[in-house]
Design an enzyme around this catalytic site. Sequence first.
Site, PDB file in Angstrom:
ATOM      1  N   PRO A   2       0.834  -1.212   0.000  1.00  0.00           N
ATOM      2  CG  PRO A   2      -0.539  -1.445   1.864  1.00  0.00           C
ATOM      3  CD  PRO A   2       0.641  -2.030   1.190  1.00  0.00           C
ATOM      4  CD  GLU A   3       2.994   2.895  -4.322  1.00  0.00           C
ATOM      5  OE1 GLU A   3       3.106   4.054  -4.730  1.00  0.00           O
ATOM      6  OE2 GLU A   3       3.254   1.898  -5.026  1.00  0.00           O
ATOM      7  CG  HIS A  93      -3.247 -15.097   6.667  1.00  0.00           C
ATOM      8  ND1 HIS A  93      -2.154 -15.915   6.841  1.00  0.00           N
ATOM      9  CD2 HIS A  93      -3.904 -15.544   5.569  1.00  0.00           C
ATOM     10  CE1 HIS A  93      -2.153 -16.829   5.866  1.00  0.00           C
ATOM     11  NE2 HIS A  93      -3.193 -16.630   5.083  1.00  0.00           N
ATOM     12  NE  ARG A 112       5.706 -11.818   1.596  1.00  0.00           N
ATOM     13  CZ  ARG A 112       6.549 -11.357   0.674  1.00  0.00           C
ATOM     14  NH1 ARG A 112       6.081 -10.773  -0.411  1.00  0.00           N
ATOM     15  NH2 ARG A 112       7.836 -11.469   0.837  1.00  0.00           N
TER      16      ARG A 112
END
Length: 295
Positions: A2-3, A93, A112
């Site tokens: 994400p930016e 997750h 991750r």
Amino acid sequence: MPELPEVETVRTSLEPVLVGRTFERVEIDDPRLTRPFEPQAVARELQGERVATVERRGKYLLVRFESGRVLLVHLRMTGSFRHMPAGEPPGPHTRAVVTLDDGSHVLYRDVRRFGTWLVVGASELDTYLAARLGDEPLARGFGPAALAARLAKRRAPLKAALLDQRTLAGLGNIYVDEALWRARLHPLRPAESLDADEVRALHRGIRAALRMGIARQGATLRDYAQPDGRRGGMQHEFKVYGREGEPCERCGTPIEKTRAGGRGTWFCPSCQPSYAARSSIASSRPSRSSRQSSV
Ligand SMILES: [Zn+2]
């Protein structure tokens, strides 16, 4: 990853869910999330805190509490939030669950596990962020002169300089490529080589690319989704990112892929000529007066 536009989209949807609510119960089930601090200790710190604001700085989310403390979240590669009614199972997750005082849950998921949660005092916050982040590219006071100052005396390629969060906060691989295409600048141009017109074009290109990303509620690639589960639409607006071999929408030349700043980088070889090519074009081009006389 994400930016700025994706994090801003997350911020916008978390704000109405969190502001005014108290973190009644916090469970953190991943030591990597709060490293070097113990997850149970961080969870205890957050319990009972009431949310004042949800802000963003660069790619950080800032949950500011009425106590003055701030939960600083970085989503890194695959971090995401989901807001769920009471009784829903958390799903795979899930690294942290915040139960709010209305009984609903805010889940933090991260496949991750590179994301981070850090609780800081109000006085530490500015120092922490100032050491890591440059100007906010959409801030009202951020103009071409500030961008020029950030690029001056930097021999690094533009792509690398703009990925560096200390140059500008919030740009990543997608929006740097999109901004450079809009500004017609080659990703390997030395940052210091831009003239005043090119800096202005880059300033406009950065803002336009980021605003488009926010308007489309971010890009959905792989895991990113908003807290209500919706997906962004920016991936349909990419001019160059991931479009190797497809025609440039400005000139029809196939988009090329190269490596810059250690990342896969897409550009139009015709609209964004390399610095060497640009210099030789400039020197072989007839002077302005002779061009005018030939018209
Ligand atoms: Zn082109």
